[in-house]
Motif scaffolding. Structure first.
Motif, PDB file in Angstrom:
ATOM      1  N   MET A 239      33.861  49.689  40.259  1.00 36.34           N
ATOM      2  CA  MET A 239      34.385  48.459  40.845  1.00 36.34           C
ATOM      3  C   MET A 239      35.688  48.013  40.177  1.00 36.34           C
ATOM      4  O   MET A 239      36.094  46.854  40.310  1.00 36.34           O
ATOM      5  N   ALA A 240      36.338  48.927  39.482  1.00 40.91           N
ATOM      6  CA  ALA A 240      37.593  48.592  38.804  1.00 40.91           C
ATOM      7  C   ALA A 240      38.589  47.991  39.793  1.00 40.91           C
ATOM      8  O   ALA A 240      38.756  48.489  40.910  1.00 40.91           O
ATOM      9  N   LYS A 241      39.243  46.920  39.377  1.00 43.00           N
ATOM     10  CA  LYS A 241      40.205  46.238  40.239  1.00 43.00           C
ATOM     11  C   LYS A 241      41.603  46.721  39.854  1.00 43.00           C
ATOM     12  O   LYS A 241      42.114  46.389  38.789  1.00 43.00           O
ATOM     13  N   VAL A 242      42.186  47.530  40.735  1.00 40.25           N
ATOM     14  CA  VAL A 242      43.456  48.192  40.448  1.00 40.25           C
ATOM     15  C   VAL A 242      44.492  47.780  41.486  1.00 40.25           C
ATOM     16  O   VAL A 242      44.232  47.813  42.691  1.00 40.25           O
ATOM     17  N   ILE A 243      45.669  47.405  41.007  1.00 39.91           N
ATOM     18  CA  ILE A 243      46.812  47.111  41.868  1.00 39.91           C
ATOM     19  C   ILE A 243      47.935  48.053  41.485  1.00 39.91           C
ATOM     20  O   ILE A 243      48.275  48.172  40.309  1.00 39.91           O
ATOM     21  N   THR A 244      48.499  48.740  42.472  1.00 35.91           N
ATOM     22  CA  THR A 244      49.682  49.560  42.229  1.00 35.91           C
ATOM     23  C   THR A 244      50.843  48.937  42.982  1.00 35.91           C
ATOM     24  O   THR A 244      50.709  48.541  44.151  1.00 35.91           O
ATOM     25  N   MET A 245      51.982  48.795  42.313  1.00 34.10           N
ATOM     26  CA  MET A 245      53.133  48.105  42.896  1.00 34.10           C
ATOM     27  C   MET A 245      54.407  48.842  42.528  1.00 34.10           C
ATOM     28  O   MET A 245      54.478  49.537  41.522  1.00 34.10           O
ATOM     29  N   THR A 305      42.882  48.283  45.378  1.00 34.38           N
ATOM     30  CA  THR A 305      41.596  48.928  45.621  1.00 34.38           C
ATOM     31  C   THR A 305      40.677  48.003  46.423  1.00 34.38           C
ATOM     32  O   THR A 305      40.911  46.792  46.533  1.00 34.38           O
ATOM     33  N   LYS A 306      39.615  48.594  46.945  1.00 34.16           N
ATOM     34  CA  LYS A 306      38.671  47.883  47.818  1.00 34.16           C
ATOM     35  C   LYS A 306      38.056  46.662  47.147  1.00 34.16           C
ATOM     36  O   LYS A 306      37.718  45.668  47.808  1.00 34.16           O
ATOM     37  N   SER A 307      37.934  46.688  45.834  1.00 37.25           N
ATOM     38  CA  SER A 307      37.292  45.595  45.099  1.00 37.25           C
ATOM     39  C   SER A 307      38.051  44.274  45.212  1.00 37.25           C
ATOM     40  O   SER A 307      37.518  43.226  44.853  1.00 37.25           O
ATOM     41  N   PHE A 308      39.284  44.312  45.716  1.00 34.35           N
ATOM     42  CA  PHE A 308      40.064  43.085  45.889  1.00 34.35           C
ATOM     43  C   PHE A 308      39.917  42.465  47.277  1.00 34.35           C
ATOM     44  O   PHE A 308      40.459  41.387  47.521  1.00 34.35           O
ATOM     45  N   ILE A 309      39.210  43.137  48.194  1.00 33.07           N
ATOM     46  CA  ILE A 309      39.284  42.659  49.581  1.00 33.07           C
ATOM     47  C   ILE A 309      37.936  42.287  50.199  1.00 33.07           C
ATOM     48  O   ILE A 309      37.851  42.113  51.410  1.00 33.07           O
ATOM     49  N   ASP A 310      36.883  42.168  49.388  1.00 32.66           N
ATOM     50  CA  ASP A 310      35.633  41.684  49.982  1.00 32.66           C
ATOM     51  C   ASP A 310      35.666  40.159  50.038  1.00 32.66           C
ATOM     52  O   ASP A 310      36.651  39.525  49.654  1.00 32.66           O
ATOM     53  N   LEU A 360      46.506  36.183  44.673  1.00 29.38           N
ATOM     54  CA  LEU A 360      45.112  36.363  44.338  1.00 29.38           C
ATOM     55  C   LEU A 360      44.499  34.990  44.181  1.00 29.38           C
ATOM     56  O   LEU A 360      45.083  34.104  43.543  1.00 29.38           O
ATOM     57  N   ILE A 361      43.321  34.783  44.776  1.00 29.86           N
ATOM     58  CA  ILE A 361      42.665  33.486  44.662  1.00 29.86           C
ATOM     59  C   ILE A 361      41.219  33.660  44.208  1.00 29.86           C
ATOM     60  O   ILE A 361      40.587  34.689  44.459  1.00 29.86           O
ATOM     61  N   ARG A 362      40.717  32.634  43.525  1.00 28.15           N
ATOM     62  CA  ARG A 362      39.337  32.632  43.043  1.00 28.15           C
ATOM     63  C   ARG A 362      38.801  31.211  43.169  1.00 28.15           C
ATOM     64  O   ARG A 362      39.473  30.251  42.797  1.00 28.15           O
TER      65      ARG A 362
END
Length: 365
Positions: A239-245, A305-310, A360-362
């Protein structure tokens, strides 16, 4: 009567749901990427090909131009992501920087000095001496590890053949310089954004020098290296949260992204081994971050990665993305009217690329 009761219940449900949603509060952070376009100091570095970016060079790059460039860039950084978020980017990936010193000068500029940016930077083997880096607001992000991972590609090799280590946990990569194409390293930074672990990869993929088709294998190799880094992180934590930019020198539809990296345009299509690219839909609408011969494309992208979009907003999730293209960043007259306002021989501009950003929001507890 029964139908009226059902309709009333449904209406009440939607009203309650709406009011509940309206009452929720969120923490928000802007993450951005900006190609600074030739952010060089005025000193001649004998170890790099920077001669044109000196007072005596072809660009007539003076102290006054350099200082104006810094002011211009700091204004942009201070405004990226507004008005949805009044704070400047918590994390800012950047490219086309000569050295750490130009970043130290940049973060001292009046417009952004109060954000207290930290710098993560390594010298890359690029023949022009330009690098990538990550700026981060220290009060929001705490880096725990960072490494520059070389992209080992060679001329006259089979399409896109590269020689990167399979195990990226071992960064002692043996470099064979024979026929090597020296380009920017990929910068991997791991840290905690408001106590939540995320991984950032900052990129500036090989250029289209020699033509798009001939140079495509190099960028496909860059995409495979990105994929390898993400896979390595997900083997440790699925479930690693990875952003590539970065400035990828390819648009969202090119092989380097669609095949090598495995990008998808729609959240519902993203599998565990694929990544979501919100900039693909923008490209379909004709939007762009740079223009060439009156044709726009989006080379600057932020992918996740997918872990950012649920839909679980108890931890940081992607909200939306944008291209920062305010009117003052656009050439108003002349042959290149409508293009990004870049440097000229007479004055310092901003960049030939527009910056890109995501939110990104929480949910607040």
């Amino acid at each position: 009567m029964q139908i009226i009761k059902i309709q009333f219940c449904l209406l009440a449900f939607f009203i309650i749901s709406f009011l509940t949603a309206q009452s929720k509060k969120y923490n928000i952070h802007t993450l951005a990427f900006y190609n600074f376009e030739n952010l060089f100091d005025t000193n001649d570095d004998p170890s790099t090909n920077d001669d044109e970016w000196t007072p005596a060079g072809t660009q007539h790059w003076t102290k006054e131009k350099y200082e104006q460039k810094l002011k211009n860039l700091s204004r942009v950084i201070s405004e990226i992501g507004t008005p949805e978020n009044s704070n400047a980017p918590a994390l800012l990936g950047c490219s086309e920087i000569e050295n750490r010193g130009v970043l130290e000068d940049l973060i001292k500029q009046e417009k952004i000095a109060n954000y207290d940016y930290g710098i993560i930077h390594f010298d890359s083997p690029d023949h022009r001496g330009i690098d990538v880096a990550l700026l981060y607001q220290k009060k929001y992000f705490r880096p725990t590890s960072y490494v520059n991972i070389p992209l080992l590609i060679y001329k006259n090799s089979a399409a896109g053949q590269e020689n990167n280590n399979e195990d990226l946990g071992d960064v002692e990569i043996k470099v064979n310089t024979k026929n090597r194409v020296f380009t920017r390293d990929q910068l991997l930074v791991t840290g905690f954004l408001d106590n939540e672990e995320i991984h950032i990869i900052v990129n500036h993929w090989p250029s289209r020098s020699g033509g798009e088709k001939a140079s495509s294998p190099y960028r496909e190799a860059a995409g495979r290296l990105n994929r390898k880094i993400i896979d390595s992180l997900q083997r440790i934590n699925p479930m690693a949260k990875v952003i590539t930019m970065g400035d990828l020198n390819d648009g969202p539809f090119n092989k380097s992204l669609k095949i090598a990296l495995g990008t998808k345009a729609k959240k519902t299509e993203v599998s565990e081994s694929e990544v979501y690219n919100p900039f693909e839909e923008m490209a379909e609408k004709g939007m762009g971050t740079l223009a060439f011969r009156d044709s726009w494309d989006i080379f600057d992208q932020i992918i996740m990665t997918k872990s950012f979009i649920d839909s679980d907003f108890s931890n940081f999730k992607f909200w939306k993305a944008g291209i920062f293209n305010k009117p003052y960043l656009i050439q108003a007259t002349g042959k290149y009217k409508g293009y990004p306002l870049r440097n000229t021989l007479t004055e310092a501009g901003f960049s030939d690329h527009f910056p890109v950003y995501i939110y990104l929001i929480r949910e607040k507890l």
